[in-house]
Design a protein around this motif. Structure first.
Motif, PDB file in Angstrom:
ATOM      1  N   ASN A 159       0.949  -1.214  -0.109  1.00  0.00           N
ATOM      2  CA  ASN A 159       0.181  -0.044  -0.028  1.00  0.00           C
ATOM      3  C   ASN A 159       0.928   1.158  -0.120  1.00  0.00           C
ATOM      4  OD1 ASN A 159       0.984  -0.543   2.465  1.00  0.00           O
ATOM      5  ND2 ASN A 159      -1.084  -0.035   3.475  1.00  0.00           N
ATOM      6  N   TRP A 160       1.903   1.365  -0.879  1.00  0.00           N
ATOM      7  CA  TRP A 160       2.647   2.221  -1.005  1.00  0.00           C
ATOM      8  C   TRP A 160       2.895   2.781  -2.358  1.00  0.00           C
ATOM      9  CZ3 TRP A 160       5.539   4.728   3.151  1.00  0.00           C
ATOM     10  CH2 TRP A 160       5.528   4.109   4.376  1.00  0.00           C
ATOM     11  N   GLN A 161       3.023   3.980  -2.717  1.00  0.00           N
ATOM     12  CA  GLN A 161       3.386   4.727  -3.851  1.00  0.00           C
ATOM     13  C   GLN A 161       4.767   5.300  -3.862  1.00  0.00           C
ATOM     14  OE1 GLN A 161       0.495   6.208  -6.858  1.00  0.00           O
ATOM     15  NE2 GLN A 161      -1.136   6.282  -5.270  1.00  0.00           N
ATOM     16  N   LEU A 190      -5.238   2.055   5.298  1.00  0.00           N
ATOM     17  CA  LEU A 190      -4.138   3.145   4.827  1.00  0.00           C
ATOM     18  C   LEU A 190      -3.202   3.061   3.870  1.00  0.00           C
ATOM     19  CD1 LEU A 190      -3.087   4.161   8.546  1.00  0.00           C
ATOM     20  CD2 LEU A 190      -4.650   5.414   7.127  1.00  0.00           C
ATOM     21  N   CYS A 191      -3.030   4.170   3.109  1.00  0.00           N
ATOM     22  CA  CYS A 191      -2.108   3.906   1.885  1.00  0.00           C
ATOM     23  C   CYS A 191      -1.386   4.959   1.763  1.00  0.00           C
ATOM     24  CB  CYS A 191      -2.806   3.629   0.420  1.00  0.00           C
ATOM     25  SG  CYS A 191      -3.763   5.073  -0.007  1.00  0.00           S
ATOM     26  N   PHE A 192       0.059   4.777   1.790  1.00  0.00           N
ATOM     27  CA  PHE A 192       0.959   5.931   1.729  1.00  0.00           C
ATOM     28  C   PHE A 192       1.695   6.271   0.473  1.00  0.00           C
ATOM     29  CE2 PHE A 192       0.677   2.994   5.463  1.00  0.00           C
ATOM     30  CZ  PHE A 192       0.872   4.090   6.460  1.00  0.00           C
ATOM     31  N   ALA A 193       2.039   7.626   0.388  1.00  0.00           N
ATOM     32  CA  ALA A 193       2.990   7.949  -0.892  1.00  0.00           C
ATOM     33  C   ALA A 193       4.295   8.834  -0.324  1.00  0.00           C
ATOM     34  CB  ALA A 193       2.104   8.919  -1.738  1.00  0.00           C
ATOM     35  N   SER A 205      -3.559   8.289   1.452  1.00  0.00           N
ATOM     36  CA  SER A 205      -4.111   8.877   2.607  1.00  0.00           C
ATOM     37  C   SER A 205      -3.179   9.424   3.655  1.00  0.00           C
ATOM     38  CB  SER A 205      -4.938   7.760   3.497  1.00  0.00           C
ATOM     39  OG  SER A 205      -4.185   6.474   3.551  1.00  0.00           O
ATOM     40  N   ILE A 206      -1.923   9.190   3.488  1.00  0.00           N
ATOM     41  CA  ILE A 206      -0.873   9.590   4.105  1.00  0.00           C
ATOM     42  C   ILE A 206       0.270   9.916   3.258  1.00  0.00           C
ATOM     43  CG2 ILE A 206       1.031   9.358   6.190  1.00  0.00           C
ATOM     44  CD1 ILE A 206      -0.849   7.760   7.537  1.00  0.00           C
ATOM     45  N   VAL A 207       0.763  11.195   3.261  1.00  0.00           N
ATOM     46  CA  VAL A 207       1.826  11.469   2.260  1.00  0.00           C
ATOM     47  C   VAL A 207       3.057  11.833   2.984  1.00  0.00           C
ATOM     48  CG1 VAL A 207       2.741  12.968   0.352  1.00  0.00           C
ATOM     49  CG2 VAL A 207      -0.004  12.130   0.476  1.00  0.00           C
ATOM     50  N   HIS A 229      -1.508  14.178   5.781  1.00  0.00           N
ATOM     51  CA  HIS A 229      -2.665  13.180   5.651  1.00  0.00           C
ATOM     52  C   HIS A 229      -4.268  14.001   5.316  1.00  0.00           C
ATOM     53  CE1 HIS A 229      -5.168  14.178   9.306  1.00  0.00           C
ATOM     54  NE2 HIS A 229      -4.228  14.482   9.729  1.00  0.00           N
ATOM     55  N   THR A 230      -5.009  13.238   4.595  1.00  0.00           N
ATOM     56  CA  THR A 230      -6.240  13.968   4.162  1.00  0.00           C
ATOM     57  C   THR A 230      -7.070  14.032   5.372  1.00  0.00           C
ATOM     58  OG1 THR A 230      -7.403  11.786   3.550  1.00  0.00           O
ATOM     59  CG2 THR A 230      -5.961  12.921   1.781  1.00  0.00           C
TER      60      THR A 230
END
Length: 329
Positions: A159-161, A190-193, A205-207, A229-230
């Motif tokens: 779940n990471w970009q 949750l997904c992360f960038a 959702s978390i950058v 985060h949004t």
């Protein structure tokens, strides 16, 4: 979303699934042919884009009768064999985000052999093969074994970009995933960038966004990050809230874990069942106990129900009515 901006435009019509690739290609061609209007332009006009695309190619569309309502975001697990109906789909993820040419050729050859017409990609740089017949699973197992493909990664690694061809971001991702595994951090939903360059089209959702502080005493830039985060932790939302600024790389995993904890506090607070209300217990007063008339020396008890035949006291005589009484013993 217009390139290099956070300007969103909702296409004013419903599009059939099979036309999505063609429409996406037409949108891309128009944008790159008119960069001065749509590329890195905060004032990009979506209505103008729509008219130019519609003039360049005809699509079968349906009217949009209601505003777009995005469903609650749930991060799918894009890996391994998964059954839907009478078919299978296969998700393939590579930790280094690279697929060998020989492996891709074998996949394409097997798709031709088993008459599969689509290969799909995801924002997490994984491959999806849909429509696999149950009887053909063994053929896909052969390809996976031949190229030593692992399809059992941890969910919190998928779940990471990370930006394309970004060794720095990929190394940071591996570092953070390793910390999450060691500390057993929950990241479900949750997904992360990780953004190391400005205006990259990543969502999450978390950058984790890299920025440079002033020069240090050694003359080098300090590697620091901002965590955002949004407001509802939905990655489709572009309304970001800054959680921490100027975070050193060493402290980044700890602050991310704190933000994960905060997310689950928000999720669990309204959902936990209320404790059962305590029912007030009603205590019934027991009837008053009759006083005990007992000799202090021999412990003989005078029972009013029986009286005392040896002292000529009739049964039912209250002790309080006796002028003088002496234990018969």
């Amino acid at each position: 979303r217009f390139p290099k901006t956070n300007v969103l435009y909702c296409w004013p019509a419903l599009v059939y699934s099979e036309d999505i690739p063609g429409l996406s290609s037409a949108v891309e061609r128009v944008i790159y042919a008119n960069k001065e209007l749509f590329f890195d332009q905060p004032t990009a006009n979506g209505t103008l884009l729509h008219s130019l695309v519609s003039a360049s190619q005809a699509f079968v569309l349906q009217p949009l009768t209601a505003p777009l309502a995005l469903p609650t975001f749930t991060l799918p697990y894009y890996e391994g064999f998964n059954r839907y109906g009478s078919k299978l789909w296969l998700g393939i993820y590579r930790r280094d985000e690279q697929f060998s040419v020989s492996f891709l050729k074998d996949i394409c050859q097997l798709c031709l052999q088993t008459r599969l017409g689509q290969l799909c990609t995801t924002p997490w740089k994984s491959l999806i093969i849909k429509g696999i017949d149950l009887a053909d699973r063994s053929l896909w197992d052969v390809v996976l074994r031949r190229h030593r493909i692992n399809v059992r990664h941890a969910a919190n690694e998928l779940n990471w970009q990370v930006e394309d061809h970004c060794a720095h971001g990929l190394a940071l991702k591996h570092e953070l995933v390793r910390y999450f595994n060691e500390e057993d951090i929950r990241t479900y939903q949750l997904c992360f960038a990780i953004k190391t360059q400005p205006k990259t089209g990543l969502f999450g959702s978390i950058v984790v966004r890299r920025h440079f502080d002033n020069l240090t005493q050694t003359g080098l830039h300090a590697e620091q990050y901002e965590i955002l985060h949004t407001h509802d932790f939905n990655p489709n939302n572009k309304d970001f809230i800054s959680f921490r600024k100027k975070v050193n790389r060493d402290n980044l995993p700890w602050y991310l874990a704190q933000l994960c904890d905060y997310f689950y506090e928000l999720q669990s607070a309204p959902a936990l069942p209320s404790p059962p209300e305590e029912t007030a217990s009603v205590t019934t007063a027991s009837p008053a106990t009759a006083p005990l008339y007992q000799c202090q020396r021999c412990l003989t008890v005078y029972d009013e129900a029986y009286g005392d035949e040896a002292r000529s006291i009739a049964p039912g005589t209250p002790f309080t009515s006796l002028a003088a009484y002496c234990c018969p013993t």
